[in-house]
Design a protein around this motif. Structure first.
Motif, short mmCIF file in Angstrom:
data_model
loop_
_atom_site.label_atom_id
_atom_site.label_comp_id
_atom_site.label_asym_id
_atom_site.label_seq_id
_atom_site.Cartn_x
_atom_site.Cartn_y
_atom_site.Cartn_z
N ILE A 1 8.66 -0.97 5.16
CA ILE A 1 8.47 -0.02 4.07
C ILE A 1 9.51 -0.30 2.99
N ILE A 2 9.04 -0.40 1.76
CA ILE A 2 9.93 -0.58 0.63
C ILE A 2 9.99 0.77 -0.10
N TYR B 1 6.94 5.38 -1.33
CA TYR B 1 6.99 4.48 -0.19
C TYR B 1 5.86 3.46 -0.31
N LEU B 2 6.21 2.19 -0.12
CA LEU B 2 5.23 1.10 -0.18
C LEU B 2 5.31 0.30 1.10
N ARG B 3 4.21 0.20 1.85
CA ARG B 3 4.19 -0.58 3.09
C ARG B 3 3.67 -1.98 2.77
N VAL B 4 4.31 -3.00 3.33
CA VAL B 4 3.88 -4.38 3.18
C VAL B 4 2.80 -4.64 4.22
N VAL B 5 1.61 -5.10 3.78
CA VAL B 5 0.50 -5.36 4.67
C VAL B 5 -0.18 -6.68 4.30
N ARG B 6 -0.96 -7.20 5.23
CA ARG B 6 -1.80 -8.36 4.94
C ARG B 6 -3.14 -7.85 4.42
N PRO B 7 -3.70 -8.49 3.40
CA PRO B 7 -5.00 -8.04 2.87
C PRO B 7 -6.12 -8.21 3.90
N GLU C 1 0.85 -1.18 0.00
CA GLU C 1 0.00 0.00 0.00
C GLU C 1 0.89 1.23 0.00
N ARG C 2 0.52 2.19 -0.78
CA ARG C 2 1.30 3.43 -0.87
C ARG C 2 1.09 4.26 0.39
#
Length: 78
Positions: free
Chosen positions: A66-67, A72-78, A19-20
């Motif tokens: 965060i990638i 910035y892109l955060r790694v999250v679970r759907p 997610e941005r």
């Protein structure tokens, strides 16, 4: 719980999404795309291009990190 519900629940826990985010806190785990393994980077590119989730297995991504790419892109679970 019905088996179809269990299967859906298991599937949700086996995928991640990006997610941005506009900003990053000072205590966030941040990695630049150059720091990612080749397989993980290829998986991220494919997910972004196809607007689809990322398999949780086979990557070294951690929920909450965060990638840094062009944004910035955060790694999250759907």
């Amino acid at each position: 719980m019905a088996s179809s519900e269990l299967h859906h629940s298991d599937h949700c826990h086996q995928s991640l999404r990006l997610e941005r985010v506009e900003s990053v806190t000072s205590d966030a785990t941040v990695r630049h795309v150059d720091q990612l393994e080749t397989e993980t980077l290829e998986t991220i590119y494919a997910a972004l291009e196809g607007n689809r989730p990322i398999p949780a297995t086979g990557t070294d991504l951690e929920v909450g990190e965060i990638i840094v790419f062009t944004e910035y892109l955060r790694v999250v679970r759907p």
